[in-house]
Design an enzyme around this catalytic site. Structure first.
Site, PDB file in Angstrom:
ATOM      1  N   TYR A   1      -5.972   6.495   4.753  1.00 37.83           N
ATOM      2  CA  TYR A   1      -6.171   5.516   3.676  1.00 37.83           C
ATOM      3  C   TYR A   1      -5.417   4.208   3.955  1.00 37.83           C
ATOM      4  CZ  TYR A   1      -5.323   2.781  -0.378  1.00 37.83           C
ATOM      5  OH  TYR A   1      -5.197   1.689  -1.192  1.00 37.83           O
TER       6      TYR A   1
ATOM      7  N   GLU B   1       0.825  -1.210   0.000  1.00 38.95           N
ATOM      8  CA  GLU B   1       0.000   0.000   0.000  1.00 38.95           C
ATOM      9  C   GLU B   1       0.859   1.260   0.000  1.00 38.95           C
ATOM     10  OE1 GLU B   1      -2.990   0.426  -0.644  1.00 38.95           O
ATOM     11  OE2 GLU B   1      -3.747  -1.612  -0.520  1.00 38.95           O
TER      12      GLU B   1
ATOM     13  N   ASP C   1      -8.900   6.584  -1.139  1.00 38.73           N
ATOM     14  CA  ASP C   1      -7.787   7.221  -1.856  1.00 38.73           C
ATOM     15  C   ASP C   1      -8.345   8.012  -3.045  1.00 38.73           C
ATOM     16  OD1 ASP C   1      -8.539   5.309  -3.658  1.00 38.73           O
ATOM     17  OD2 ASP C   1      -6.560   4.402  -3.911  1.00 38.73           O
TER      18      ASP C   1
END
Ligand code: SF4
Length: 364
Positions: A133, A50, A151
């Site tokens: 996020y 991520e 996001d």
């Protein structure tokens, strides 16, 4: 002008929310791309992917991801590594502060969480370099917690499905999107729901030419019903990029070249590169770097020859880089800034940003 926050209560009624969840989860199950970080439930690997995916394309991330987790297979391995080794593994991905914060967070996880990423969203969010996020993505994908992961892709989908005309570059809009995410996230399968939203934004609800006829949310989408899907999200124009002309030096000592560690604060801080300085307008070409070498590094040079020009674009700045080859005449010892004379093989040990790699003949 930016529109005010719009009430979307009526759009978030239980029946719409249910349809949204069901359509997305079903679509995701059938259509998602097979990516390495989707084949794992290991929260550490999900976290690394991520962070790498922020501002970097999926195709680029795949190789970096494999190399990174091969080099640091556990949080312990990462926490115990030297910072320079971590940055070396990050080399080329850009935004080096991400690599630094990952390293710092790994140390905190070792010290305060027994070497395991905490499960609670708030505890994940408290780690360095992890924003709402990333915390939401880890908590929902690895731990099945019903929290949103909003996001840029997800904000685009929300803006279109609910026809929101707020400027998504504003903090208050981002908070509003987070609240919408909290309301609509699936409690039954938060992982697939969140990943479904991200995947839809990446593959179908793209910034230009969204593929509405292939979209599982077609029947729910307000912007599409109004025919304005390409007019949202509203986004303030970015300020104009600054341009800098940089002079850089290529100096040989036998088979070695000079590299320097950049100051901690500022662009590419603490990373290594060629000695360089912004060109002073009133000086003739090559003179700015000659003076910089003398005044900052106590190095006297001669025979300055222009070699090549390349550009490199950072987020807010564009460098026009001019490389000069020159002869070393004299060198005095200095304590600061750090410099090294390195050959081709030794150079590989230092974290070298892409901008400099472009300029050093034997790194490309
Ligand atoms: S219908 Fe079109 S605009 Fe609406 S969410 Fe789907 S792809 Fe995006």
């Amino acid at each position: 002008m930016t529109k005010q926050k719009q009430p979307i209560k009526e759009a978030l009624n239980p029946s719409t929310t249910f349809k949204l969840q069901q359509s997305l989860i079903e679509w995701y199950e059938k259509n998602h791309r097979k990516l390495p970080w989707r084949e794992t439930k290991n929260p550490y690997y999900i976290w690394i992917s991520e962070v790498m995916l922020q501002q970097t394309r999926v195709d680029t991330v795949i190789d970096y991801y494999h190399r990174f987790i091969q080099k640091f297979p556990t949080i312990k391995d990462l926490a115990e590594a030297e910072e320079e080794v971590v940055l070396k593994a990050w080399e080329g991905l850009g935004y080096y502060s991400r690599g630094r914060r990952i390293h710092l967070a790994a140390k905190i996880i070792m010290d305060q969480h027994d070497g395991r990423i905490p499960e609670r969203y708030e505890a994940i969010l408290a780690l360095p370099g992890i924003g709402p996020y990333t915390a939401g993505a880890i908590a929902s994908i690895a731990f099945q917690q019903p929290v949103p992961a909003v996001d840029g892709n997800v904000m685009r989908v929300f803006s279109r499905v609910f026809h929101l005309q707020e400027d998504i570059t504003l903090m208050r809009t981002q908070k509003h999107m987070q609240q919408i995410g909290e309301k609509v996230v699936s409690h039954r399968n938060p992982s697939f729901f969140n990943q479904g939203l991200m995947e839809l934004g990446a593959l179908i609800c793209t910034p230009n030419f969204p593929k509405c006829l292939a979209c599982p949310l077609l029947q729910l989408c307000k912007a599409r019903a109004l025919g304005v899907q390409e007019k949202v999200p509203v986004k303030q124009k970015k300020p104009k990029q600054k341009e800098r002309v940089m002079e850089m030096a290529l100096i040989y000592k036998k088979d070695k070249i000079l590299i320097t560690k950049r100051p901690k604060e500022g662009l590419l801080g603490d990373l290594w590169g060629l000695p360089g300085i912004e060109q002073e307008k009133d000086l003739k070409a090559g003179r700015s770097i000659e003076l910089e070498l003398l005044e900052t590094y106590a190095i006297k040079v001669s025979n300055i020859n222009y070699l090549l020009k390349k550009n490199h674009v950072f987020t807010h700045i564009k460098w026009h880089m001019l490389l000069y080859e020159m002869k070393l005449e004299e060198e005095k010892e200095i304590d600061y800034p750090e410099i090294k004379w390195v050959n081709k093989n030794q150079l590989k040990l230092y974290p070298l940003p892409t901008a400099f790699k472009k300029m050093i003949p034997f790194t490309e």
